[in-house]
Design a protein around this motif. Sequence first.
Motif, short mmCIF file in Angstrom:
data_model
loop_
_atom_site.label_atom_id
_atom_site.label_comp_id
_atom_site.label_asym_id
_atom_site.label_seq_id
_atom_site.Cartn_x
_atom_site.Cartn_y
_atom_site.Cartn_z
N SER A 101 10.76 -1.57 1.98
CA SER A 101 11.00 -2.96 2.36
C SER A 101 10.00 -3.82 1.60
CB SER A 101 10.84 -3.16 3.87
OG SER A 101 9.55 -2.77 4.31
N SER A 102 10.42 -5.03 1.25
CA SER A 102 9.55 -5.92 0.48
C SER A 102 8.32 -6.29 1.30
CB SER A 102 10.30 -7.17 0.06
OG SER A 102 10.89 -7.80 1.17
N ILE A 103 7.21 -6.53 0.60
CA ILE A 103 5.92 -6.80 1.24
C ILE A 103 5.64 -8.29 1.22
CG2 ILE A 103 3.45 -6.31 1.20
CD1 ILE A 103 4.10 -3.72 -0.26
N PRO A 104 5.40 -8.91 2.36
CA PRO A 104 5.10 -10.35 2.38
C PRO A 104 3.88 -10.68 1.55
CG PRO A 104 5.57 -9.56 4.59
CD PRO A 104 5.45 -8.34 3.71
N ILE A 105 3.86 -11.87 0.98
CA ILE A 105 2.77 -12.29 0.10
C ILE A 105 1.44 -12.34 0.84
CG2 ILE A 105 3.19 -14.74 0.57
CD1 ILE A 105 2.02 -13.21 -2.76
N THR A 106 1.49 -12.51 2.16
CA THR A 106 0.26 -12.64 2.93
C THR A 106 -0.37 -11.28 3.25
OG1 THR A 106 1.62 -12.73 4.94
CG2 THR A 106 0.90 -14.83 3.99
N ASP A 107 0.36 -10.18 3.02
CA ASP A 107 -0.15 -8.86 3.35
C ASP A 107 -1.05 -8.30 2.26
OD1 ASP A 107 1.41 -9.11 5.56
OD2 ASP A 107 2.52 -7.23 5.29
N ALA A 108 -1.98 -7.45 2.67
CA ALA A 108 -2.84 -6.75 1.70
C ALA A 108 -2.00 -5.71 0.97
CB ALA A 108 -4.00 -6.08 2.43
N ILE A 109 -2.32 -5.50 -0.30
CA ILE A 109 -1.62 -4.51 -1.10
C ILE A 109 -2.56 -3.34 -1.36
CG2 ILE A 109 -0.34 -4.06 -3.21
CD1 ILE A 109 0.94 -6.13 -1.38
N ASP A 110 -2.34 -2.27 -0.63
CA ASP A 110 -3.10 -1.04 -0.83
C ASP A 110 -2.19 0.13 -0.49
OD1 ASP A 110 -3.10 -0.83 2.02
OD2 ASP A 110 -4.94 -2.00 2.12
N SER A 111 -2.69 1.36 -0.70
CA SER A 111 -1.84 2.53 -0.52
C SER A 111 -1.36 2.67 0.93
CB SER A 111 -2.59 3.80 -0.95
OG SER A 111 -3.79 3.95 -0.20
N THR A 112 -2.21 2.27 1.89
CA THR A 112 -1.81 2.37 3.29
C THR A 112 -0.66 1.42 3.60
OG1 THR A 112 -4.05 2.98 3.96
CG2 THR A 112 -2.59 2.12 5.68
N ASN A 113 -0.76 0.19 3.13
CA ASN A 113 0.29 -0.78 3.39
C ASN A 113 1.58 -0.42 2.66
OD1 ASN A 113 1.30 -3.07 4.69
ND2 ASN A 113 0.72 -4.44 3.02
N VAL A 114 1.43 0.11 1.46
CA VAL A 114 2.61 0.56 0.72
C VAL A 114 3.35 1.63 1.52
CG1 VAL A 114 3.37 1.85 -1.31
CG2 VAL A 114 1.76 -0.04 -1.57
N LEU A 115 2.63 2.58 2.08
CA LEU A 115 3.26 3.63 2.88
C LEU A 115 3.96 3.06 4.11
CD1 LEU A 115 0.53 6.42 2.74
CD2 LEU A 115 2.82 6.51 1.75
N ASN A 116 3.40 2.00 4.66
CA ASN A 116 4.01 1.37 5.84
C ASN A 116 5.36 0.73 5.52
OD1 ASN A 116 1.87 2.09 7.50
ND2 ASN A 116 0.78 0.15 7.20
N HIS A 117 5.61 0.43 4.26
CA HIS A 117 6.85 -0.23 3.87
C HIS A 117 7.87 0.72 3.25
CE1 HIS A 117 4.44 -3.86 4.50
NE2 HIS A 117 5.58 -4.51 4.55
N VAL A 118 7.53 2.01 3.16
CA VAL A 118 8.48 2.99 2.64
C VAL A 118 9.56 3.26 3.68
CG1 VAL A 118 8.76 5.37 1.88
CG2 VAL A 118 6.79 4.06 1.13
N ILE A 119 10.80 3.36 3.23
CA ILE A 119 11.93 3.65 4.12
C ILE A 119 12.31 5.11 3.95
CG2 ILE A 119 14.34 3.12 4.62
CD1 ILE A 119 13.82 0.28 3.59
N ARG A 120 12.21 5.87 5.04
CA ARG A 120 12.48 7.31 4.98
C ARG A 120 13.70 7.73 5.79
NH1 ARG A 120 6.62 9.32 6.79
NH2 ARG A 120 6.61 7.26 7.74
N SER A 121 14.29 6.78 6.54
CA SER A 121 15.34 7.15 7.49
C SER A 121 16.71 6.56 7.15
CB SER A 121 14.94 6.70 8.90
OG SER A 121 14.69 5.30 8.93
N ALA A 122 16.92 6.18 5.91
CA ALA A 122 18.22 5.63 5.51
C ALA A 122 19.20 6.76 5.19
CB ALA A 122 18.05 4.72 4.31
N LYS A 123 20.47 6.43 5.27
CA LYS A 123 21.52 7.33 4.79
C LYS A 123 21.99 6.81 3.44
CE LYS A 123 26.17 9.11 5.78
NZ LYS A 123 27.33 9.07 6.70
N ILE A 124 21.84 7.63 2.41
CA ILE A 124 22.22 7.22 1.06
C ILE A 124 23.34 8.12 0.56
CG2 ILE A 124 21.45 6.86 -1.31
CD1 ILE A 124 18.67 6.38 -0.31
N THR A 125 24.45 7.51 0.19
CA THR A 125 25.60 8.25 -0.32
C THR A 125 25.91 7.79 -1.73
OG1 THR A 125 26.53 8.29 1.93
CG2 THR A 125 28.00 8.89 0.12
#
Length: 283
Positions: free
Chosen positions: A48-72
């Motif tokens: 998911s896209s990261i708001p401009i106000t959020d910190a950009i680091d490896s922890t925050n990047v992991l928080n925005h990863v999507i792991r539960s989608a169905k992709i066909t």
Amino acid sequence: MKKYIVFLLILVVISCSKDDFSDHSMESKVVVEGWIEEGDYAQVLLSSSIPITDAIDSTNVLNHVIRSAKITISDGKISEVLKVKNDKNRVPPFVYFGSTLKGEAGKEYTLKIEYLNRVIEAVTKIPKSVELKSAEYIKKVATDTTGYVFVKFDDPVNEKNYYQIATKIDGEEPIFVPSFYGNLDDKNFTKAEVSVQINRGVILFPKTKFTPYFADGDLIHVKLRTQNKDALDFWNSWQNEIVNSKNPIFPANASLKSNIKGGIGIWAGYGQSTLLVKTPPKK
């Protein structure tokens, strides 16, 4: 092996209007980086896209990863639901991958992502591959410990082609990285025989200083991809943002081009030809 942030499309929702920066209610977008190459299976990275106000680091990047989608993905006859694997050499380490549908030149592939209440779709076609004739490591001065890679290939006459050149340093980079200024439109070629200097692409963020050259001791995989116009436009816009803002995750003043319906990013089909380049031993 070191871990690198290699999700190239970690995007930030941003507008030319500064007033938008204070809008915390802005809905995040699903960011897609997906591809299927001739002779290989599909891979997709989701966040998911990261708001401009959020910190950009490896922890925050992991928080925005999507792991539960169905992709066909589908070629119109066969459909496959992608699985998710954990690749510890990447940050983020989660990759959706295929194992049934192998890419074929000339075929069209649809992508459908189902996530929460959203449906994200895209279509791409794999262009015919063009053979990479040679790739050579060359130094400007013989005593230098760094150099560039020069590639040669023949652009097919009477065919419209768009290219991307990507590299991967063995043991250092887990994926092929688009070369800096490595997106090519054959309308700019003056003859069928093409010779191009390759500059190393941006992959590391945020602590490693970017250097556009390769070094002695590198074992370099060089890939020539054929791509479609929408992929060329996307990667050119992505590169322009890096040039303008010096940061691959902050769009400077314009949105990236996208062929994703209901999200942002790229779903691309590529033809491909790969060569291995050996450099002199590191002293």
